[in-house]
Design a protein around this motif. Structure first.
Motif, PDB file in Angstrom:
ATOM      1  N   THR A   1       1.748 -12.046 -16.262  1.00 44.82           N
ATOM      2  CA  THR A   1       2.043 -12.783 -15.348  1.00 44.82           C
ATOM      3  C   THR A   1       0.946 -13.977 -14.702  1.00 44.82           C
TER       4      THR A   1
ATOM      5  N   ASP B   1       5.345  -9.667   1.179  1.00 48.01           N
ATOM      6  CA  ASP B   1       5.090  -8.751   0.271  1.00 48.01           C
ATOM      7  C   ASP B   1       4.945  -7.336   0.624  1.00 48.01           C
TER       8      ASP B   1
ATOM      9  N   SER C   1       4.602  -4.503  -2.091  1.00 51.04           N
ATOM     10  CA  SER C   1       3.123  -4.025  -2.551  1.00 51.04           C
ATOM     11  C   SER C   1       2.860  -2.607  -1.868  1.00 51.04           C
TER      12      SER C   1
ATOM     13  N   TYR D   1       5.152   0.359  -2.916  1.00 53.76           N
ATOM     14  CA  TYR D   1       4.733   0.571  -4.324  1.00 53.76           C
ATOM     15  C   TYR D   1       3.310   1.520  -4.250  1.00 53.76           C
TER      16      TYR D   1
ATOM     17  N   LEU E   1       8.009   4.188 -12.094  1.00 54.25           N
ATOM     18  CA  LEU E   1       7.304   3.074 -11.314  1.00 54.25           C
ATOM     19  C   LEU E   1       7.276   1.940 -12.253  1.00 54.25           C
TER      20      LEU E   1
ATOM     21  N   GLN F   1       7.757  -1.666 -13.435  1.00 51.09           N
ATOM     22  CA  GLN F   1       8.076  -2.913 -12.784  1.00 51.09           C
ATOM     23  C   GLN F   1       8.816  -3.856 -13.759  1.00 51.09           C
ATOM     24  N   GLY F   2       9.124  -4.899 -12.952  1.00 55.35           N
ATOM     25  CA  GLY F   2       9.809  -5.809 -13.942  1.00 55.35           C
ATOM     26  C   GLY F   2       9.291  -6.443 -15.156  1.00 55.35           C
ATOM     27  N   GLN F   3       7.807  -6.435 -15.046  1.00 52.67           N
ATOM     28  CA  GLN F   3       7.128  -6.906 -16.381  1.00 52.67           C
ATOM     29  C   GLN F   3       7.024  -5.928 -17.333  1.00 52.67           C
TER      30      GLN F   3
ATOM     31  N   ILE G   1       3.096  -0.609 -15.560  1.00 58.34           N
ATOM     32  CA  ILE G   1       2.845   0.416 -14.593  1.00 58.34           C
ATOM     33  C   ILE G   1       1.596   0.206 -13.959  1.00 58.34           C
ATOM     34  N   ASP G   2       1.449  -0.503 -12.691  1.00 58.34           N
ATOM     35  CA  ASP G   2       0.281  -1.164 -12.305  1.00 58.34           C
ATOM     36  C   ASP G   2      -0.615   0.201 -11.517  1.00 58.34           C
TER      37      ASP G   2
END
Length: 455
Positions: free
Chosen positions: A175, A294, A297, A300, A332, A334-336, A339-340
């Protein structure tokens, strides 16, 4: 590779011509994008070390200093926070042996040494007086000031200045541009906006904590305002709250600072009141807990904590090297496709277990406890201890809102080291008449005093 060669030559020049390589390590730490490149042995291993700028500077600047410091017997003794810090590094190094391939077993320990042990050891040994501390804090401020200005430019123009450098290095970012409520989150060389916010938070706290009275209040105020501008441009709510906690600790721990603090808060509230309603609503939406921007966030983070507890229960003591593949965490993604793990404590306990978490937390708990005890016993030193205590509180809180990405780990290990160095030598906390001479004789930090006069 060209950049690595140039930085190595610069480091060699610094060692030949400069007497403060440790301070210049901080100044150069944030000078280029913090991205890792795999270094290998052709025909043997494709990758034996993930090399980035902080690790390159540790090798070229801190390692020679550490060798010189190790030659002195007094620096080899372990006291106070040394035990959990070195214990944490030793645990991580030992657990590297559980990796599946020999390349990973060989790659991880050098990284832990360069990221954790070397910065902590060097700064816990070279900082032994108030003058030394002021010079390290000044180096942090000097390093962060230009980045804060560039960060505000990025926010204003919605353009990542250093992204062209990343493209030239042929590195793909998942990103490259991050927005919140339609506003670009500045990142500068940190690549990650929250790491940039973390740097500005620590630098602003450092500028306030410098006790050198030769620095005028006007220049100090302008410096803090510029750093807070960078902090705001990151649009990172964790560092925002971290700096608010720093201010709160300072105000509560020193009655002399309360009047100035109340005046500053009053001026801030008046400035907000005078803002146009549209601008006020935009700012309000960005605030944590109460703003509407947001919200995903926050959701999440809650889910991450709940799912992580399920994974921790299976291997609580030493964690798991494959924790990221756990089914509980895979939900979990994410779209990218990532897992952050947006919590440094969760990051530690998932991979290194409760033993690792206990050692990691103990580093900051011991520092904070010792600073609090010193402040209570020596109220005449309140202005000295309150900044350090506030800095520790801000760091401890903020790393709960982010993983240790970019140069975040280097910042908090340097901070822990410099504070531990003072606490190792309580006999020199009250400077004697020749304290300035002692400061001039310290080889690793000599000369940074000249930088400090420019703030």
């Amino acid at each position: 590779m060209v950049f690595i060669v140039l930085m190595s030559l610069l480091s060699l020049f610094i060692h030949l011509r400069s007497k403060e390589p440790a301070a210049l390590y901080i100044v150069l730490l944030f000078s280029a994008p913090c991205l890792a490149v795999g270094i290998g042995i052709p025909g043997v291993f494709n990758r034996v070390l993930d090399l980035n700028l902080p690790r390159l500077l540790s090798l070229s600047l801190l390692l020679p200093v550490a060798i010189g410091l190790w030659s002195e017997p007094s620096n080899r003794s372990l006291r106070g926070v040394d035990l959990p810090a070195i214990g944490f590094w030793a645990l991580l190094t030992a657990l590297a042996a559980r990796q599946d391939d020999i390349a990973s077993v060989l790659r991880l320990p050098p990284g832990y040494f360069l990221d954790i042990l070397l910065p902590y050891f060097v700064f816990s040994r070279i900082v032994c007086t108030r003058q030394h501390l002021d010079r390290v804090l000044t180096a942090i401020v000097v390093a962060a000031l230009p980045l804060a200005a560039i960060g505000m430019f990025e926010f204003w123009r919605s353009w990542r200045v250093y992204y062209v450098v990343v493209l030239e290095w042929d590195i793909d970012l998942i990103t490259p541009y991050l927005f919140r409520d339609g506003l670009l989150r500045a990142a500068v060389t940190a690549i990650e906006p929250i790491a940039f916010g973390f740097l500005c938070m620590v630098a602003a706290a450092s500028a306030i904590s410098i006790t050198d009275r030769r620095i005028s209040s006007r220049w100090r105020s302008l410096t803090v305002l510029l750093l807070l501008g960078g902090l705001g441009a990151s649009i990172s709510r964790g560092p925002w709250l971290g700096f608010a906690l720093f201010v709160l600790v300072v105000l509560l721990s020193d009655s002399r600072a309360r009047r100035t603090g109340m005046l500053a808060i009053t001026g801030l509230l008046m400035a907000i009141y005078l803002l146009p309603m549209q601008v006020f609503e935009r700012l309000f939406n960005l605030l944590p807990f109460v703003g509407s921007a947001d919200r995903g966030s926050e959701t999440y983070r809650e889910r991450l904590f709940e799912q992580s507890l399920l994974v921790i229960q299976r291997q609580p003591l030493l964690g798991s090297k494959d924790f990221i593949a756990a089914p509980e965490l895979q939900v979990l993604v994410q779209g990218q496709g990532i897992i952050d793990i947006v919590n440094s404590y969760l990051q530690v306990v998932l991979e290194f277990g409760l033993f690792g978490l206990a050692l990691f937390v103990s580093v900051f708990a011991v520092l904070g406890g010792q600073l609090a005890v010193r402040w209570l016993r020596r109220k005449d030193e309140a202005a000295y201890y309150q900044g350090l205590l506030g800095l520790i509180v801000a760091i401890v809180f903020t790393i709960a809102t982010t993983s240790s990405v970019s140069f975040i780990a280097q910042i908090y290990w340097v901070s822990a080291g410099m504070i531990a160095g003072l606490l190792r030598r309580p006999e020199v906390l009250n400077p004697a008449p020749d304290a300035e001479r002692v400061g001039r004789d310290a080889p690793a930090l000599q000369g940074i005093r000249v930088l400090g006069r420019g703030i």
